[in-house]
Scaffold this active site. Structure first.
Site, mmCIF file in Angstrom:
data_model
loop_
_atom_site.group_PDB
_atom_site.id
_atom_site.type_symbol
_atom_site.label_atom_id
_atom_site.label_comp_id
_atom_site.label_asym_id
_atom_site.label_seq_id
_atom_site.Cartn_x
_atom_site.Cartn_y
_atom_site.Cartn_z
ATOM 1 N N LYS A 1 0.905 -1.066 0.087
ATOM 2 C CA LYS A 1 0.072 -0.069 0.102
ATOM 3 C C LYS A 1 0.927 1.347 -0.038
ATOM 4 C CE LYS A 1 -0.399 1.396 4.762
ATOM 5 N NZ LYS A 1 0.361 1.642 5.511
ATOM 6 N N HIS B 1 -1.304 -6.250 5.284
ATOM 7 C CA HIS B 1 -0.813 -7.257 6.114
ATOM 8 C C HIS B 1 -1.639 -7.435 7.318
ATOM 9 C CE1 HIS B 1 0.665 -3.766 8.280
ATOM 10 N NE2 HIS B 1 0.648 -4.462 9.464
ATOM 11 N N HIS C 1 -6.150 -0.545 6.059
ATOM 12 C CA HIS C 1 -5.982 -1.587 7.129
ATOM 13 C C HIS C 1 -7.545 -1.489 7.472
ATOM 14 C CE1 HIS C 1 -1.987 -2.108 6.188
ATOM 15 N NE2 HIS C 1 -1.388 -1.164 7.039
HETATM 16 O O1 LIG Z 1 1.027 -0.401 7.602
HETATM 17 C C1 LIG Z 1 1.014 0.242 8.918
HETATM 18 O O2 LIG Z 1 0.982 -0.716 9.855
HETATM 19 C C2 LIG Z 1 1.313 -0.315 11.178
HETATM 20 C C3 LIG Z 1 0.566 -1.003 12.040
HETATM 21 O O3 LIG Z 1 0.593 -2.259 12.027
HETATM 22 P P1 LIG Z 1 1.499 -3.280 12.646
HETATM 23 O O4 LIG Z 1 1.291 -4.750 12.051
HETATM 24 O O5 LIG Z 1 3.064 -2.883 12.453
HETATM 25 O O6 LIG Z 1 1.325 -2.908 14.127
HETATM 26 C C4 LIG Z 1 1.639 1.245 11.297
HETATM 27 O O7 LIG Z 1 2.455 1.426 12.485
HETATM 28 C C5 LIG Z 1 2.213 1.941 10.153
HETATM 29 O O8 LIG Z 1 2.046 3.392 10.103
HETATM 30 C C6 LIG Z 1 1.426 1.685 8.857
HETATM 31 O O9 LIG Z 1 2.004 2.106 7.681
#
Ligand SMILES: O=C1O[C@H](COP(=O)(O)O)[C@@H](O)[C@H](O)[C@H]1O
Length: 462
Positions: free
Chosen positions: A134, A164, A226
């Site tokens: 993304k 993810h 997400h």
């Molecule tokens: O894709 C992202 O996700 C994270 C949070 O997901 P995590 O699995 O790493 O807890 C977020 O901190 C980030 O800013 C965002 O780009």
């Protein structure tokens, strides 16, 4: 014997590869030693096979999976190529070993998009899979345009738009909890649920990601991607099977029905950014003083918006999505608040609270809070909360994403139409924010957000 896989990590020298993808790949291969793959690193700067292998070994070792390198990885060549150009893509494709090719773009999305534009269908070996991180496009139109480019290259099931969160165990658990329980499935609708909130409050600040985050902000970084996927899984109709087509048809239909609550983004969206403070034991400067931030952009680090899925099952239920950085405590959960019983027999004392089903998104757990009685005062209602730990944790998300990729199963990746819908859903909010119709509030790092917002998940009463 099945064909070897050629997993090509474009962006081999980057943070995503070393911090997330390679450790997850190590874990996956440790659990599934049957995989055989050539692991090709691609970068625009000069490096060597040996240096790339060292990056891989370090990441596998960190994941306690050093043995997987010798057992499952047949070779680790490094290719220097500028993937954003047609020449670069051809150089890299010509250098690949024989096998089923998976191109993983672990690079900024503009580079991935240029690479896809530079490709012609005949450049790609039969069966090639493309994986893109993304954000997919920057609005509905650019996502549609990129989908057109991809469609001209490959069948949709060979395009993995990685999210993810769809590999997070709690999100997967929603499927089982919703569709495999007689006491959940029939009540999972507006008739019994009063409101839902999905909250992902992080204590981490910018972590040096200004180059990306300052252009994205919390709305795009978390809600557009997400959290709308989580909303889709929470609200989709029961699919006939867990096959790719049934699941993605159902989540796509839920997203198509999703709109900002009352079509009023001015009342039902909020934005704020952090000022100096201490979060998770770290002293953070004001967001605008973080290196690389352009204060003129007015990027939000906390966003909240309420949506409605306008279909027969969900109309009238506010669903609030919220996410932000540098907050006082991690609060990552889905809360479904039930309606009250139609009639409470007279004679009970004590407060009757709505039942709640909560899914923790880190730690991953499920809890159900209900009213019971029978204590010292036998007819006084009191709360009983049943809690159980769930799943294997968020850190496995990329393991599952990569597992699905190597198996060629796109069920839990975002289909093209859904990617477009997610931009369509947030566009009225972006428009209201860029007109200045919604104030950009602030909150001290380490607090729970602007005091004026009240408690998160207050839904349509906002
Ligand atoms: O894709 C992202 O996700 C994270 C949070 O997901 P995590 O699995 O790493 O807890 C977020 O901190 C980030 O800013 C965002 O780009």
């Amino acid at each position: 014997m099945s064909e070897d896989t050629v997993l090509v990590v474009i962006g081999a020298n980057g943070d995503l590869a070393s911090r997330l993808l390679l450790p997850a790949l190590g874990e996956l291969l440790a659990d599934h030693p049957e995989h055989r793959l050539h692991l090709v690193g691609v970068g625009s700067s000069g490096s060597t096979d040996a240096r790339w292998r060292k990056i891989v070994r370090t990441a596998f070792t960190a994941a306690d999976a050093a043995d997987a390198l010798g057992a499952s990885v047949l070779s680790t060549p490094y290719v220097r190529a500028d993937a954003s150009t047609a020449d670069g893509m051809r150089t890299l494709l010509a250098a690949l070993p024989e096998g089923r090719v998976v191109l993983y773009f672990a690079v900024p999305p503009q580079i991935a998009a240029s690479a896809c534009r530079a490709l012609r269908p005949r450049d790609l070996p039969t069966g090639t899979i493309l994986a893109l991180e993304k954000p997919f496009g920057s609005d509905e139109e650019s996502a549609r345009e990129l989908n057109d480019v991809l469609q001209a290259l490959l069948p949709e099931r060979q395009v993995f738009r990685v999210d993810h969160f769809l590999g997070r165990s709690t999100v997967l658990n929603l499927l089982g909890a919703r569709f495999a329980n007689r006491f959940v499935e029939p009540v999972w609708s507006a008739e019994h649920i009063a409101e839902i909130s999905v909250r992902f409050d992080e204590t981490l600040g910018l972590e040096g990601r200004a180059g990306y985050y300052d252009r994205a902000g919390a709305l795009e970084d978390m809600i557009q991607s997400h959290l709308l996927q989580v909303l889709a899984i929470l609200t989709m109709a029961a699919p006939a099977t867990l096959g790719e087509r049934d699941v993605r048809d159902a989540t796509g239909a839920a997203l198509r029905a999703t709109h900002v609550w009352e079509d009023d983004p001015v009342r039902f969206s909020h934005r704020a950014r952090y000022t100096a403070g201490e979060a998770a034991g770290e002293q953070l400067p004001s967001y605008v003083d973080e290196p690389g931030v352009d204060p003129a952009r007015e990027t939000e680090t906390l966003a909240e918006a309420t949506f409605e899925v306008r279909d027969a099952r969900w109309s009238g239920v506010p669903i609030t999505l919220r996410s932000g950085k540098a907050l006082g405590a991690p609060a990552m959960e889905i809360v479904a608040k039930m309606r009250r019983v139609r009639h409470l027999p007279e004679g009970f004392t004590g407060p009757e609270e709505p039942d709640e089903l909560r899914f923790g998104l880190g730690p991953d757990r499920l809890s159900l809070s209900i009213n019971v009685n029978g204590g010292r005062d036998p007819f006084a209602l009191q709360r009983a909360t049943l809690t159980t730990d769930l799943g294997v944790g968020a850190q496995r998300a990329y393991v599952d994403v990569l597992g699905a990729l190597l198996d060629g199963d796109p069920t839990l990746s975002v289909r093209g139409d859904a990617a477009e819908e997610c931009w369509r859903i947030i566009q009225p909010i972006r428009d209201a924010w860029s007109r200045g119709d919604v104030p950009l509030d602030d909150y001290p790092a380490g607090s729970h957000g602007p005091a004026s917002w009240g408690s998160p998940g207050r839904g349509a009463t906002a």
